[in-house]
Design an enzyme around this catalytic site. Structure first.
Site, PDB file in Angstrom:
ATOM      1  N   GLY A  95     -11.416   4.687   2.746  1.00  0.00           N
ATOM      2  CA  GLY A  95     -12.752   4.074   2.810  1.00  0.00           C
ATOM      3  C   GLY A  95     -13.475   4.278   4.129  1.00  0.00           C
ATOM      4  O   GLY A  95     -14.707   4.299   4.176  1.00  0.00           O
ATOM      5  N   ASP A 125       0.850  -1.200   0.000  1.00  0.00           N
ATOM      6  CA  ASP A 125       0.000   0.000   0.000  1.00  0.00           C
ATOM      7  C   ASP A 125       0.883   1.246   0.000  1.00  0.00           C
ATOM      8  O   ASP A 125       1.815   1.360   0.777  1.00  0.00           O
ATOM      9  CB  ASP A 125      -0.866  -0.030   1.274  1.00  0.00           C
ATOM     10  CG  ASP A 125      -1.956   1.015   1.266  1.00  0.00           C
ATOM     11  OD1 ASP A 125      -2.320   1.485   2.356  1.00  0.00           O
ATOM     12  OD2 ASP A 125      -2.408   1.395   0.165  1.00  0.00           O
ATOM     13  N   HIS A 126       0.623   2.155  -0.936  1.00  0.00           N
ATOM     14  CA  HIS A 126       1.355   3.435  -1.002  1.00  0.00           C
ATOM     15  C   HIS A 126       2.871   3.217  -1.059  1.00  0.00           C
ATOM     16  O   HIS A 126       3.621   3.796  -0.270  1.00  0.00           O
ATOM     17  CB  HIS A 126       1.005   4.344   0.178  1.00  0.00           C
ATOM     18  CG  HIS A 126      -0.390   4.876   0.108  1.00  0.00           C
ATOM     19  ND1 HIS A 126      -0.758   5.869  -0.772  1.00  0.00           N
ATOM     20  CD2 HIS A 126      -1.509   4.508   0.768  1.00  0.00           C
ATOM     21  CE1 HIS A 126      -2.061   6.111  -0.618  1.00  0.00           C
ATOM     22  NE2 HIS A 126      -2.536   5.297   0.303  1.00  0.00           N
ATOM     23  N   ASP A 173       2.967   4.866  -5.378  1.00  0.00           N
ATOM     24  CA  ASP A 173       2.295   6.151  -5.155  1.00  0.00           C
ATOM     25  C   ASP A 173       3.279   7.274  -5.450  1.00  0.00           C
ATOM     26  O   ASP A 173       3.972   7.760  -4.560  1.00  0.00           O
ATOM     27  CB  ASP A 173       1.779   6.258  -3.710  1.00  0.00           C
ATOM     28  CG  ASP A 173       1.036   7.571  -3.489  1.00  0.00           C
ATOM     29  OD1 ASP A 173       0.497   7.773  -2.377  1.00  0.00           O
ATOM     30  OD2 ASP A 173       1.013   8.407  -4.424  1.00  0.00           O
ATOM     31  N   HIS A 205      -7.626  10.004   4.050  1.00  0.00           N
ATOM     32  CA  HIS A 205      -7.161   8.944   4.946  1.00  0.00           C
ATOM     33  C   HIS A 205      -7.555   9.306   6.371  1.00  0.00           C
ATOM     34  O   HIS A 205      -7.388  10.447   6.799  1.00  0.00           O
ATOM     35  CB  HIS A 205      -5.646   8.822   4.871  1.00  0.00           C
ATOM     36  CG  HIS A 205      -5.164   8.117   3.652  1.00  0.00           C
ATOM     37  ND1 HIS A 205      -4.067   8.540   2.938  1.00  0.00           N
ATOM     38  CD2 HIS A 205      -5.620   7.040   2.995  1.00  0.00           C
ATOM     39  CE1 HIS A 205      -3.859   7.731   1.907  1.00  0.00           C
ATOM     40  NE2 HIS A 205      -4.799   6.810   1.930  1.00  0.00           N
TER      41      HIS A 205
HETATM   42  O1  G3H Z   1      -4.460   2.975   1.785  1.00  0.00           O
HETATM   43  C1  G3H Z   1      -5.161   2.837   2.783  1.00  0.00           C
HETATM   44  C2  G3H Z   1      -6.504   3.398   2.817  1.00  0.00           C
HETATM   45  O2  G3H Z   1      -6.603   4.492   1.990  1.00  0.00           O
HETATM   46  C3  G3H Z   1      -7.053   3.515   4.200  1.00  0.00           C
HETATM   47  O3  G3H Z   1      -7.906   4.613   4.390  1.00  0.00           O
HETATM   48  O4  G3H Z   1      -7.697   4.463   6.883  1.00  0.00           O
HETATM   49  O5  G3H Z   1      -9.240   6.114   5.836  1.00  0.00           O
HETATM   50  O6  G3H Z   1      -9.790   3.669   5.786  1.00  0.00           O
HETATM   51  P1  G3H Z   1      -8.714   4.725   5.797  1.00  0.00           P
HETATM   52 ZN    ZN Z   2      -4.587   5.018   0.919  1.00  0.00          ZN
END
Ligand code: G3H
Ligand code: ZN
Length: 283
Positions: A209, A84-85, A106, A179
């Protein structure tokens, strides 16, 4: 089985549902999310930030834990292990060589041409190993790990050019998501989302999310969002349960007695999201 995100996201887009990316931070998160996916018969993406990967002992440890738990559980649903990222080509390369089946590069904070160049390099290495690639344009607001940003909407023209010039498998156009907790109602750019989804034909990714109401989740899916990332929600629920159990039992010291119930809370939260996203029963 351990798979890349490509097929699971293309199928999700074609059938109008989204697959959840749930970030993992330790053993209990992996257990909870794999149990939820198997019970719900849902494909699932285990998101690993660079910080969480370090915390768990490196990408090799993460892959070993996931593989061992999948074997112990007899997991039958498709599972992707996704960086992730990823903040650089090197970080993505390390994850790929450790056995990750998907990576996000990213480079959205870099100038457009640099984003293209870095993303193309990652795609070349990743696709050589059958690993899927996610890229981002615009920037997601808020703060998470060391990922910080202001809300900058993605430009639809740049999105189309990035996809055509790099060959990525899915795209995260930042369109107002944040986020961590939202301050007030999320204000997502659905018009741009629909335009980018149609123009690129790729599965779209919604970051941030946590805190997005179900009506907006369903709208995003109808406009081509096929992957939705959730991290903060699980962390909020888990922390609340640990506090509750420890406050109720001041003499408790056995970690399994407070981490176990918090694992179950993560599992329930993930099950709820799989049902909201429509991925339950799709594996
Ligand atoms: O990459 C991770 C997500 O974008 C998590 O976002 O922590 O706001 O659910 P969130
Ligand atoms: Zn994210």
């Amino acid at each position: 089985p351990l798979v890349s995100m490509k097929e699971m996201l293309d199928t999700a887009k074609a059938n109008s549902y989204a697959v959840g990316q749930f970030n993992i931070n330790n053993l209990e998160y992996i257990q909870a999310i794999l149990q939820a996916a198997e019970e719900e018969k849902s494909p699932v993406i285990l998101g690993v930030s660079e910080g969480a990967g370090k915390y768990m002992g490196g990408y090799g440890v993460v892959v070993a834990m996931v593989k061992s738990l999948m074997e112990a559980y007899g997991t039958t649903v498709p599972v992707a292990i996704h960086l992730d990222h990823g903040s650089s080509f090197e970080a993505c390369a390390k994850a790929i060589h450790a056995g990750f089946t998907s990576v996000m590069i990213d480079a959205s904070h870099d100038p457009f041409e640099q984003n293209i160049a870095t993303t193309s390099k990652v795609v070349e290495l990743a696709h050589f190993h059958g690993v899927s690639v996610e890229a981002e344009l615009g920037t997601v607001g808020g703060q998470e790990d060391d990922v910080v940003g202001d809300i900058i909407y993605a430009d639809p023209k740049e999105c189309q050019e990035l996809v055509e010039r790099t060959g990525i498998d899915c795209l995260a156009p930042a369109l107002g998501s944040v986020h961590g907790p939202y301050k007030g109602e999320p204000n997502l750019g659905f018009k741009e989302m629909e335009e980018i989804g149609a123009a690129t034909g790729l599965p779209l990714v919604l970051h941030g999310g946590t805190g997005i109401p179900l009506k907006d989740i369903q709208k995003a899916i109808s406009y081509g969002t096929s992957k939705i990332n959730v991290n903060t929600e699980n962390q909020i629920q888990q922390a609340a349960k640990v506090r509750e159990v420890l406050e109720a039992n001041p003499n408790m010291i056995d970690p399994r007695k407070y981490l176990g119930p918090s694992r179950d809370v993560i599992k329930e939260t993930v099950i709820g999201k799989m049902r909201e996203f429509g991925s339950a029963g799709k594996a």
